[in-house]
Design an enzyme around this catalytic site. Structure first.
Site, short mmCIF file in Angstrom:
data_model
loop_
_atom_site.label_atom_id
_atom_site.label_comp_id
_atom_site.label_asym_id
_atom_site.label_seq_id
_atom_site.Cartn_x
_atom_site.Cartn_y
_atom_site.Cartn_z
CD GLU A 56 -13.78 -136.69 34.83
OE1 GLU A 56 -13.84 -137.67 34.43
OE2 GLU A 56 -12.91 -135.40 35.42
N GLY A 258 20.56 -126.53 20.45
CA GLY A 258 20.42 -126.68 19.28
C GLY A 258 20.91 -127.13 18.51
#
Length: 325
Positions: A56, A258
């Site tokens: 803003e 993995g």
């Protein structure tokens, strides 16, 4: 929620701006903001690196005095709690005297929740809440997950063959997917605060885990390893998936592997989003993408995920899933 026919259009643009800040705002939400007057965008902003200035503040600084009487679109309720780092956005917006403020979703932080929009309403400013709320919530999911669950939002990425393998039987995995899919994976890295691999992957592959896309190298996420491994000093080491709650300044975490690491996060129910890259190859006898997660019946596997997107990347296919509500 009182809106006009243009509100969804401008809010979608504000959400797109918020995505520019994803993975760069620390503990702060990645917010987007647009100021519109007489059908013209006169101010745009998104949360800056480190969390300040807020969206803003950026948009209003660009709009200047012309923000008076304008419409302000913001993806998250303007902050209303005091901070040593600057004035509240609720006060900045109030002082700008817009005609309307359109908010996608309320803040989950109790220091601001409803206080921001109430402050604007008390000043006589028309406030609408809920325009494209689901889309905005998804764009700021890192912030909401951390506030709700005390941990980062976790994306699990898997690059697999058609038969679900992430490598050949001897561990060779470069490359399963093609260039376009790998480039997209690097873009995903750039949108995260941190990236995690298991100790086995860190030891065997020695991955850099950086972003190798032109112009985005400075957006490489912080590398994290699960387990004990010899890694560079700038890596963070954690002992279990639950330890991601201790990662500071991390809203978005990408888990890349993995198989045992993927399984550990799934088993701990700490995966919010799945990125599945599938290459049109069959390996046969390769290494599975996910190790055993302790599934007791197929019935319990259903209804856990729903697909958000499916797209083609060269010869490969990407599917994106998120947790079912």
């Amino acid at each position: 929620m009182l809106t006009n026919k243009h509100d969804a259009h401008y809010m979608a643009a504000a959400i797109a701006l918020s995505e520019r800040a994803r993975g760069r705002t620390g503990d702060n939400p990645n917010v987007g903001c647009i100021v519109v007057k007489d059908g013209t965008v006169i101010g745009r902003g998104w949360t800056q690196p480190g969390g300040r200035p807020h969206a803003e503040a950026m948009a209003l600084a660009q709009a200047g005095a012309a923000a008076k009487g304008a419409d302000i679109y913001v993806t998250l309720e303007p902050c209303a709690h005091k901070s040593e780092r600057g004035p509240t956005c609720a006060d900045l917006v109030k002082d700008a005297a817009p005609a309307r403020v359109i908010v996608a979703t309320l803040d989950i932080d109790e220091r601001t929740r409803r206080h921001g929009i109430d402050r604007l309403g008390d000043a006589g400013i028309s406030v609408s809440v809920g325009v494209l709320e689901q889309q905005a919530h998804r764009a700021m999911a890192g912030f909401f997950t951390r506030m709700e669950k005390g941990r980062p939002h976790v994306t699990l990425k898997l690059a697999m063959s058609l038969d679900g393998c992430i490598a050949m039987g001897n561990g060779t995995s470069q490359w399963i997917t093609g260039e376009q899919a790998r480039a997209h994976a690097h873009l995903e890295r750039a949108r995260c605060d941190a990236i995690l691999v298991g100790a086995g992957t860190a030891t065997t592959d020695r991955p850099g885990l950086d972003v190798r896309l032109a112009g985005l190298a400075d957006r490489s996420p912080r590398p994290v390893v699960l387990g004990k491994a010899e890694v560079a000093d700038h890596w963070t080491e954690i002992s279990e998936p639950q330890a991601i709650t201790e990662l500071e300044q991390v809203n978005w975490l990408l888990v890349e592997g993995g198989a045992a690491t993927a399984a550990s996060f799934l088993k701990a129910d700490m995966v919010d989003r799945l990125l599945l890259y599938r290459a049109p190859i069959i390996i046969g006898g390769g290494l599975s993408g996910v190790a055993d997660i302790g599934l007791e019946s197929l019935d319990s596997a259903h209804g856990q995920w729903h697909r958000l997107d499916r797209r083609t990347l060269g010869e490969d296919v990407l599917e994106i899933y998120e947790r079912a509500a």
